[in-house]
Structure formats: C-alpha cells, structure tokens
Design an enzyme around this catalytic site. Structure first.
Site, PDB file in Angstrom:
ATOM      1  N   ASN A 108      40.602  20.085  55.214  1.00  0.00           N
ATOM      2  CA  ASN A 108      40.754  21.443  55.470  1.00  0.00           C
ATOM      3  C   ASN A 108      42.340  21.825  55.594  1.00  0.00           C
ATOM      4  O   ASN A 108      42.605  22.750  56.162  1.00  0.00           O
ATOM      5  CB  ASN A 108      40.137  21.847  56.774  1.00  0.00           C
ATOM      6  CG  ASN A 108      39.021  22.722  56.413  1.00  0.00           C
ATOM      7  OD1 ASN A 108      38.898  23.299  55.227  1.00  0.00           O
ATOM      8  ND2 ASN A 108      37.890  22.584  57.300  1.00  0.00           N
ATOM      9  N   GLN A 150      33.657  23.214  50.406  1.00  0.00           N
ATOM     10  CA  GLN A 150      34.804  23.611  51.279  1.00  0.00           C
ATOM     11  C   GLN A 150      36.246  23.216  50.576  1.00  0.00           C
ATOM     12  O   GLN A 150      36.904  24.147  50.166  1.00  0.00           O
ATOM     13  CB  GLN A 150      34.477  22.734  52.536  1.00  0.00           C
ATOM     14  CG  GLN A 150      35.584  23.180  53.684  1.00  0.00           C
ATOM     15  CD  GLN A 150      34.725  22.497  54.888  1.00  0.00           C
ATOM     16  OE1 GLN A 150      33.941  22.795  55.371  1.00  0.00           O
ATOM     17  NE2 GLN A 150      35.865  21.834  55.689  1.00  0.00           N
ATOM     18  N   ASP A 151      36.355  22.106  50.664  1.00  0.00           N
ATOM     19  CA  ASP A 151      37.593  21.650  49.897  1.00  0.00           C
ATOM     20  C   ASP A 151      37.735  20.196  49.278  1.00  0.00           C
ATOM     21  O   ASP A 151      36.702  19.750  49.578  1.00  0.00           O
ATOM     22  CB  ASP A 151      38.944  21.874  51.053  1.00  0.00           C
ATOM     23  CG  ASP A 151      38.724  20.783  52.193  1.00  0.00           C
ATOM     24  OD1 ASP A 151      37.729  20.104  52.405  1.00  0.00           O
ATOM     25  OD2 ASP A 151      39.901  20.312  52.767  1.00  0.00           O
ATOM     26  N   PRO A 152      38.557  19.903  48.573  1.00  0.00           N
ATOM     27  CA  PRO A 152      38.311  18.619  47.816  1.00  0.00           C
ATOM     28  C   PRO A 152      38.419  17.422  48.512  1.00  0.00           C
ATOM     29  O   PRO A 152      38.721  17.415  49.764  1.00  0.00           O
ATOM     30  CB  PRO A 152      39.591  18.677  46.936  1.00  0.00           C
ATOM     31  CG  PRO A 152      40.361  20.220  46.787  1.00  0.00           C
ATOM     32  CD  PRO A 152      39.941  20.497  48.038  1.00  0.00           C
TER      33      PRO A 152
END
EC number: 3.2.2.27
Length: 223
Positions: free
Chosen positions: A133, A63-65
């Site tokens: 996010n 999804q994101d880091p």
C-alpha cells in the site's frame, strides 16, 4: 508517446494529460530512480494491454501489486511463471478447485484468464519493495476509478468480482446493469470468514452464459 496500445487508448488518453497524472508520473520517475519499485515500469499497464476494453467480460479487482522480488507483472493476483503462488493466490486456486473442480496448477501465471476477457486490475498499479500500500495515495486510485467508470458505462454487462473492503469501496462507481460478486478477501487473514465456499467462478460463468456469452475456462494448465 502513446502509453496504451489498444482500444483503452481512446478511452483514457485524456487522463494522461490531467494534472494529477502529471504529478503521479513525476513521483514515479523519482521512485523508480531511487528505490526498488514493482512491477517493472514496462509492466505497469499490463492489465490493460492483456485485456482490451472491448474484450472485458469479468473484472477481478485487486489492491496493489505484490511487493516481493520477481512476483508482480501488472496483473492483479498473478505472478510471473516460475514464481510460487503467494498465499492469496493459493486460496483462490483452492476455491476454484472446490467450486469448479479445477486442478491446482504448479504456478500462478494468470495470463490465460486475461486473454479470455478477465481484467486483472489493481487499484494501485505500483508499490515499493516490501511495503504494501505504499503507493496507495499517489494518484493511482483516480486513474483506476476512470478505468472502472469506463467499463461501467458499457450497456453490455460485465461481471465485477470484488474481494475485500478496498475493492468493495468501488461498488458506487459500478452501474446497476452489471453483475457484482462480493466476499471477503482471499488473504489467509480472512479467507475462512466467507471467501471459501463463495463460488465466484461458477457464479461469473452462470451469469455470462445467461447473457449469451462464452464462459471463462478458469483452468490454468501446468507449465
């Protein structure tokens, strides 16, 4: 300045000229200047640098880091050496142990996977410290959709591992010649609802072998 140093450059160089990317770049320059952003700006494109287009066999879409200090370094789910594995990665290692008997390593640095052709790609490539996010709406999805679309255009089949709803939303971009493995996300919130027991690693390897390719050696050694 050439941003990507391998065969991804030819495939994606036009993206860097697009209006959305120019806006994204401006936004990131401001964010890196005024806030704590992960990963380090020189690590943003590591997923593409560590695994060239030609070498991709498997894609694991994140999804994101990670948004904690010293964790993110540009590969989805991976953390820098010496940093404890976060809960999702601990669950990935547990499933890997139950699926293929791999020992659980003492770290969470997944470079060995990337070097064998596992593209560890997040759908957003940056994040604000402590705010999951937070960069989901600044243009990264458009860019990473192009990465997925470029792989989808290959006739040579790729394994796409899609954990969780965000990753599965990308299924519409993926051509039917590719092999898709889906389950809930390995996060502690959902892992017991279908991630544990899903055997994604053996499924990926069985498919690669059926295509006459070398399977991935998923065992991460201790350091």
């Amino acid at each position: 300045m050439q941003i990507l140093k391998n065969d991804w450059h030819e495939l994606l160089k036009d993206e860097f000229e697009q209006e959305y990317y120019q806006q994204l770049r401006k936004h990131l320059i401001q964010e890196y200047r005024t806030r704590t952003i992960y990963p380090d700006m020189y690590d943003i494109f590591n997923a593409l640098h560590f695994t060239s287009y030609q070498d991709v066999k498997v894609v694991i879409l994140g999804q994101d880091p990670y948004h904690g200090p010293n964790q993110a370094h540009g590969l989805s789910f991976s953390v820098k050496p010496g940093v404890p594995a976060p809960p999702s990665l601990q669950n990935i290692f547990k499933e890997l142990q139950s699926d293929l008997g791999c020992r659980i390593p003492n770290h969470g640095y997944l470079k060995k996977w990337a070097e064998q052709g596992v593209l560890l790609l997040n759908t957003s490539l940056t994040v604000r410290a402590g705010q999951a996010n937070s960069h989901a709406q600044i243009g990264w999805h458009q860019f990473t959709d192009k990465v997925i679309a470029a792989l989808s255009q290959r006739q040579d089949p790729v394994v796409f591992i899609l954990w969780g709803k965000n990753a599965q939303a990308k299924q519409s971009i993926i051509g039917s010649q590719h092999f898709i493995i889906k389950s809930v996300h390995p996060s502690p919130l959902s892992a017991h609802a279908g991630f544990f027991g899903s055997k994604p690693f053996s499924k990926a390897n069985n498919f690669l072998v059926s295509q006459g390719k070398e399977p991935i050696d998923w065992q991460i050694e201790d350091i």
